[in-house]
Design a protein around this motif. Structure first.
Motif, PDB file in Angstrom:
ATOM      1  N   THR A 598     -13.679   1.176 115.853  1.00 10.31           N
ATOM      2  CA  THR A 598     -12.745   2.295 116.471  1.00 10.31           C
ATOM      3  C   THR A 598     -12.148   1.903 117.624  1.00 10.31           C
ATOM      4  OG1 THR A 598     -14.144   3.896 115.287  1.00 10.31           O
ATOM      5  CG2 THR A 598     -12.698   4.710 116.748  1.00 10.31           C
ATOM      6  N   ASP A 599     -12.764   1.330 118.557  1.00  8.46           N
ATOM      7  CA  ASP A 599     -12.313   1.022 119.806  1.00  8.46           C
ATOM      8  C   ASP A 599     -11.293   0.138 119.927  1.00  8.46           C
ATOM      9  OD1 ASP A 599     -13.985   2.649 121.360  1.00  8.46           O
ATOM     10  OD2 ASP A 599     -15.428   1.036 121.498  1.00  8.46           O
ATOM     11  N   ALA A 600     -11.384  -0.752 118.705  1.00  7.92           N
ATOM     12  CA  ALA A 600     -10.094  -1.817 118.597  1.00  7.92           C
ATOM     13  C   ALA A 600      -8.831  -1.064 118.009  1.00  7.92           C
ATOM     14  CB  ALA A 600     -10.503  -2.750 117.543  1.00  7.92           C
ATOM     15  N   LEU A 601      -9.223  -0.033 117.112  1.00  9.97           N
ATOM     16  CA  LEU A 601      -7.945   0.548 116.672  1.00  9.97           C
ATOM     17  C   LEU A 601      -7.306   1.743 117.885  1.00  9.97           C
ATOM     18  CD1 LEU A 601      -6.362   2.200 114.327  1.00  9.97           C
ATOM     19  CD2 LEU A 601      -8.301   3.741 114.266  1.00  9.97           C
ATOM     20  N   ARG A 602      -8.301   2.124 118.640  1.00 12.07           N
ATOM     21  CA  ARG A 602      -7.746   3.210 119.805  1.00 12.07           C
ATOM     22  C   ARG A 602      -7.146   2.290 120.673  1.00 12.07           C
ATOM     23  NH1 ARG A 602     -11.216   8.091 120.538  1.00 12.07           N
ATOM     24  NH2 ARG A 602     -10.570   7.949 122.952  1.00 12.07           N
ATOM     25  N   PHE A 603      -7.704   1.003 121.211  1.00 11.09           N
ATOM     26  CA  PHE A 603      -6.999   0.171 122.026  1.00 11.09           C
ATOM     27  C   PHE A 603      -5.577  -0.067 121.675  1.00 11.09           C
ATOM     28  CE2 PHE A 603      -5.385  -3.729 124.245  1.00 11.09           C
ATOM     29  CZ  PHE A 603      -5.994  -3.309 125.564  1.00 11.09           C
ATOM     30  N   LEU A 604      -5.386  -0.617 120.235  1.00  9.66           N
ATOM     31  CA  LEU A 604      -4.162  -1.017 120.147  1.00  9.66           C
ATOM     32  C   LEU A 604      -3.209  -0.117 120.027  1.00  9.66           C
ATOM     33  CD1 LEU A 604      -3.141  -4.365 119.123  1.00  9.66           C
ATOM     34  CD2 LEU A 604      -2.108  -2.562 117.551  1.00  9.66           C
ATOM     35  N   LEU A 605      -3.647   1.395 119.486  1.00 15.01           N
ATOM     36  CA  LEU A 605      -2.648   2.360 119.470  1.00 15.01           C
ATOM     37  C   LEU A 605      -2.156   2.705 120.846  1.00 15.01           C
ATOM     38  CD1 LEU A 605      -4.370   4.625 116.604  1.00 15.01           C
ATOM     39  CD2 LEU A 605      -2.411   3.113 116.584  1.00 15.01           C
ATOM     40  N   VAL A 606      -3.150   2.747 121.707  1.00  9.17           N
ATOM     41  CA  VAL A 606      -2.803   3.124 123.131  1.00  9.17           C
ATOM     42  C   VAL A 606      -1.821   1.868 123.662  1.00  9.17           C
ATOM     43  CG1 VAL A 606      -3.771   3.456 125.653  1.00  9.17           C
ATOM     44  CG2 VAL A 606      -4.846   4.470 123.534  1.00  9.17           C
ATOM     45  N   HIS A 607      -1.958   0.772 123.544  1.00  9.88           N
ATOM     46  CA  HIS A 607      -1.496  -0.343 123.906  1.00  9.88           C
ATOM     47  C   HIS A 607       0.135  -0.109 123.419  1.00  9.88           C
ATOM     48  CE1 HIS A 607      -0.245  -4.483 124.251  1.00  9.88           C
ATOM     49  NE2 HIS A 607      -0.870  -4.534 125.365  1.00  9.88           N
ATOM     50  N   GLN A 608       0.355   0.202 122.075  1.00 13.33           N
ATOM     51  CA  GLN A 608       1.813   0.182 121.648  1.00 13.33           C
ATOM     52  C   GLN A 608       2.385   1.558 122.047  1.00 13.33           C
ATOM     53  OE1 GLN A 608       2.615   1.736 118.177  1.00 13.33           O
ATOM     54  NE2 GLN A 608       1.066   2.844 119.321  1.00 13.33           N
TER      55      GLN A 608
END
Length: 996
Positions: A598-608
């Motif tokens: 989940t953190d990977a998903l969230r990080f990438l969504l925030v990052h983009q």
RNA sequence: GGGCGCUUAGCUCAGUUGGCUAGAGCACCAGCUCGACAAGCUGGGGGUCACUGGUUCAAGUCCAGUAGCGCCCACCA
């Protein structure tokens, strides 16, 4: 006490564990508390139509970032969750299932039974959606979960409708709808598709009254002649100018209609230049009808047959009438021929039958005043859009002030609380009408807050009363407030029935920011959290939803519903197309969570989440047989590919997605995208940095940090942490999510891990230095965990908890007992005075020196274990610094002898690295390739000379020196001086190499 | 047709009011299993900032136009 962590971060275990922990502790539940500052976000309620997709994941992650951050800042934070009943979409999905599985229509079930079925569907999907949100880490106050058809929302809807009805904002009007004659229902614009069919283009003549002329016109639908109420020509058309104002007779029904001039409707170059106008059955004609106050004659029955307004044709199907009308006109000599024509005709998605534009009675909300007020609050800044440009979308749409049609011919939704007299009773005698009106008046006097009456004209023709007077064709409408329902029985006794329609879904959504808080009751929640702080949504519903929330918020609450509106980008697929079920190019967040965490998903969504409108997300299927990544190709979408052959193992599978169709014979792929690697890797990096600390925490003691006594490297990392913290905070305040992710990532990886942790290794081995470096390491990690928590809560908590065991008291500058969870840890804020530009410069020089040596090592593939002798020519001040930092330089660059100073001699056979401040020479006796080194220097020299010339050219431009700011000019002069010095040194080095 | 955007490295994207030799992640090349991390470390190569013109001492950044792409709204008698 130190603790050893596993080598890799395991997101699955962490997610399960911390979700449970957070819920048990009730961190997400909020109660009004006048002593604390409130912060509130209401969720854009997902439709209960199906599962969540990537867009939801983005939307909710961003809200969660804000909510978790504000909670850490000490705000009394409420994130209000819930779901939307989504009228059309949900009813359609259940009806489709009914048809597929039971071969039944809604009419077979009846209204009550269908609605019951939809409730069952809703229960199932609501549970699933809320579960998905929870898995995403959303820190919603689940105890307060609402649904747009909850009793409390029903009450808000009924109250608003009643108020608007009473205040005259709601009225009965006409609207052309897309009528499906087979299903006998109106269908939404997005439920129709266009198909080109073979049709005709008929030309007829109407006789002009009062002279022997005819006016010719063409049409693709001859039967609509029965509903014509005008013939329009262009005002400047010389052929017809003399006829404007005269009238023609429709022969078949013997009706006289005017010839009017309308420059908007008529294009004089098309057809005959004259257009028949049928306001009740054509959108453009309808607009024309409004402009000219033309009568609007509906000629259709709901089943597609012609009604009594069609005179002799009544009862026949419209297609049959098309033929008959043509024949009859031909017999009258008024038919001028037919040609074949391809017609782009609207069809109903569900029944596949042609759509008829159909003028029907609908409920409207008058927008004028409401829209004006909603525009004002954006114009005066009470509601701010981020990014700003979206305010235009909002203002442009409201400026049109198009009235809002709020009735829908559906069964699923808020039933319209209006009763009216049934048509088939008729108005019999005036006495009866008088009696009904009298009784209504009495009821209203007895129940002023519960009942309101209005009358509106209906279509239809006027009738004549018993005393010969003309009776206006009116209908009496009675609206009941929520507490007035006991009057319904009385109304029904009087021959009234409730309107069968339901309200537009957006009507209930428009009340969401306060209906969820208990309005119309004066709850403590409402008083405390309204207005909410920010609304986070996508640009697609700025008009449909955001504008309407502002309108009703001002109307019901006298206050805006939120102060900020943050609009996030839309995620497109790898080809720049929107993700949709029909294209099959979506991405299921659960697949990503499973594979990357989940953190990977969230990080990438925030990052983009940048300020652009769109961002692309290439999607791949994971072969269920061999785990190979098979990119989704564009043709897959258009072909609605059902099977894909894995290029790796040659086996077949069904492409995955949030909406896969079950197929027992074929394995369905999970989906992935390489872009999530970044998030997963970052979580793991963080995990391993923590792991390093835990391996080195033996003997940790908390203690105060005296900043002024710290060594350079500590002051450097604290300076960087202070800067990073301030930057992250500011980016959050400005909704610059991408910058938030980037800033945390860069600091953690490129500064803390790459440099500080590396530098700490040696100090950790020295008993005297160890306690302090442990404190700083722990303090910085603690800061990173807090910063990262809003974005990556699971990994943050996974480290926070063991850190509490090993170093319970920690922090900067003074150690304090740690919070029991990072969720409720205070947001970091470090002294401004810790930002130390001088330290950053000094460490920056050291880094450059180390990089220079490493570059030499790599260039000549010198073994890692071989130390290099390094000679640095620089000022005494810099030399002093390098001597202080020598242990780090030796360790991180693999340096043996290190000599620095203004007089430092070059070693034999040196390779060089020049900076404006110092020259680095590394002896490469036995390693150096003299020819290669010379070539490298020649190339470098050429680059430097080129750059120098460009810089000099700039300076020799009098305009530049004169007009550019002094600091920019000085900068350029320094650059020239540096370059000249470097060029001189390179030339010297080259000469020396020649002599070797 | 109206509105809002986008076009920067092979791919996905940063680049906040114009001002260092345009950055990141992935991919690529070379070298590293050294006690946090191969999901890693070290270094490297790679860009005419879509095109044309303009403003300016200075343009990826501002303006106009062109081309391509996307979204929203309206419309397709």
């Amino acid at each position: 006490m130190s603790k050893e962590l596993p080598k890799h971060y395991d997101p699955r275990e962490a997610q399960k564990r911390w979700l449970q922990f957070w819920n048990e502790r009730g961190f997400f539940h909020a109660r009004p508390d006048p002593n604390r500052e409130p912060f509130c976000i209401v969720i854009p309620p997902p439709n209960v139509t199906g599962a969540l997709h990537l867009g939801h994941a983005l939307n909710n992650t961003l809200q969660d970032v804000l909510v978790r951050w504000r909670r850490m800042q000490g705000y009394n934070t409420l994130w209000m969750p819930g779901t939307d009943h989504a009228g059309i979409a949900t009813q359609a999905v259940v009806e489709r299932r009914l048809r597929d599985e039971e071969k039944k229509t809604r009419h077979d079930l009846g209204r009550e039974e269908l609605v019951k079925r939809i409730w069952q569907w809703k229960d199932q999907y609501e549970k699933r959606i809320l579960g998905q949100l929870s898995e995403l880490g959303c820190s919603c106050d689940w105890q307060r979960t609402r649904f747009t058809l909850d009793p409390i929302c029903v009450r808000a809807v009924r109250t608003t409708f009643f108020k608007m009805f009473r205040d005259g904002f709601i009225y009965r009007g006409k609207r052309l709808v897309n009528w499906d004659t087979q299903l006998q229902t109106a269908v939404a614009d997005d439920e129709i598709y266009h198909e080109t069919i073979k049709g005709g283009f008929w030309t007829f003549r109407y006789p002009v009254k009062g002279n022997n002329e005819f006016i010719r016109f063409s049409t693709t639908r001859p039967e609509t002649m029965l509903g014509d109420t005008a013939v329009a020509v262009h005002p400047d058309d010389e052929r017809y100018k003399h006829l404007i104002g005269k009238s023609v007779t429709i022969p078949l029904v013997n009706r006289d209609i005017p010839i009017i001039a309308d420059g908007q409707l008529v294009n004089p170059t098309l057809g005959t230049g004259a257009v028949k106008v049928t306001p009740a059955h054509d959108p453009n004609d309808y607009a024309c009808g409004l402009r000219h106050s033309l009568p609007m004659i509906n000629i259709l029955n709901p089943d597609g047959t012609i009604n009594e307004n069609g005179g002799p044709y009544a009862g026949l199907d419209r297609m049959k009438v098309r033929e008959r009308v043509t024949e009859d006109m031909e017999n009258l000599g008024l038919f001028d021929g037919r040609e074949d024509r391809d017609i782009d005709l609207a069809h109903s998605d569900r029944s596949k039958s042609p759509i008829e534009p159909y003028l029907s009675d609908q409920w409207f909300v008058k927008m004028g005043d409401l829209a004006r007020k909603a525009m004002d609050v954006v114009e005066n800044g009470q509601v701010q859009f981020f990014p700003k440009r979206y305010a235009n979308t909002y203002l442009d749409w409201l400026a049109e002030k198009r009235d809002w049609c709020i009735s829908r011919q559906l069964w699923w939704g808020h039933r319209i609380p209006v009763w009216s007299r049934r048509e088939d009773l008729g108005w019999g005698s005036v006495d009866e009408v008088k009696e009904v009106l009298g009784r209504l008046k009495q009821l209203q006097e007895e129940n002023p807050g519960f009942l309101s009456t209005k009358s509106f004209e209906t279509g239809g023709s006027a009738s004549i009363g018993p005393e010969g007077q003309e009776l206006k064709p009116i209908r009496i409408y009675v609206c009941l407030a929520p507490d007035g329902d006991q009057l319904a029985a009385e109304l029904e006794r009087l021959g009234f029935t409730q309107d069968p329609d339901v309200l537009d879904t957006w009507f209930s959504s428009a009340l969401w920011p306060y209906s969820t808080l208990g309005w119309p009751e004066h709850t403590p929640e409402l008083a405390y959290w309204y207005p909410t702080n920010v609304l986070v949504t996508s640009r697609g519903i700025i008009t449909l939803w955001v504008a309407r929330m502002v309108m009703t918020g001002l109307y019901n609450m006298k206050e805006v519903p939120f102060h900020h509106v943050y609009i996030h980008p839309t995620i497109l697929d790898g080809f720049g197309e929107t993700m949709s079920k029909s294209k099959g190019n979506g991405l299921d967040p659960l697949d990503i969570i499973e594979r990357f965490g989940t953190d990977a998903l969230r990080f990438l969504l925030v990052h983009q989440a940048t300020e652009t409108q769109d961002s692309r997300m290439p999607v791949a299927n994971v072969c269920p047989h061999c785990d190979a990544l098979v990119p989704v190709k564009q043709e897959h979408m258009y072909m609605r590919t059902r099977k894909v052959t894995c290029p790796n193992c040659k086996k077949q599978f069904r492409p995955g997605g949030p909406w896969p169709a079950p197929d027992p014979d074929l394995a369905t792929a999970k989906q992935a995208s390489e872009r999530f690697d970044m998030g997963r890797n970052f979580a793991n990096k963080l995990w391993n940095a923590a792991r390093f600390l835990f391996l080195n925490l033996e003997g940790y003691t908390p203690g105060a940090i005296r900043h002024e006594e710290l060594p350079i490297e500590d002051r450097w990392i604290l300076s960087r942490l202070a800067t990073t913290t301030a930057a992250v905070t500011q980016h959050l305040e400005n909704y610059r999510f991408s910058e938030v992710a980037r800033t945390i990532y860069d600091f953690t990886w490129s500064e803390f891990c790459d440099w500080y942790v590396e530098m700490s290794k040696r100090r950790l081995q020295e008993p005297a230095a160890r306690p302090l470096v442990q404190r700083v390491l722990v303090g910085v990690l603690d800061g990173i965990l807090r910063l990262v928590h809003p974005v990556m809560p699971f990994v943050a908590e996974s480290i926070w908890q063991p850190l509490n065991e090993s170093a319970f008291e920690r922090g900067l500058p003074l150690p304090e007992p740690a919070a029991e969870s990072v969720v409720i840890a205070p947001w970091p804020s470090l002294p401004e005075s810790w930002r130390d530009a001088a330290m950053e410069t000094r460490i920056g020089r050291m880094q450059e020196l180390i990089r220079a040596v490493r570059e030499v090592r790599n260039r000549y593939t010198v073994d890692q274990k071989t130390n290099l002798d390094v000679f640095v020519r620089c000022s005494e001040t810099i030399a002093e610094d390098f001597r202080t930092l020598a242990p780090f330089i030796r360790a991180l660059a693999g340096v043996g002898r290190l000599e620095c100073g203004p007089q430092t001699a070059k070693p034999p056979q040196p390779t060089s690295h020049l900076t404006p401040e110092f020259e680095v020479y590394v002896s490469l006796v036995g390693l150096i390739d003299l020819a290669a080194e010379r070539a490298r220097l020649q190339k470098l020299l050429a680059e430097k000379i080129k750059h120098l010339r460009a810089a000099q050219a700039k300076l020799s431009n009098a305009n530049f020196v004169e007009r550019a700011p002094a600091d920019v000019v000085q900068q350029q002069r320094d650059l020239v001086a540096d370059l000249q010095a470097q060029i001189k040194a390179i030339e010297e080095n080259l000469r020396e190499l020649e002599q070797e």
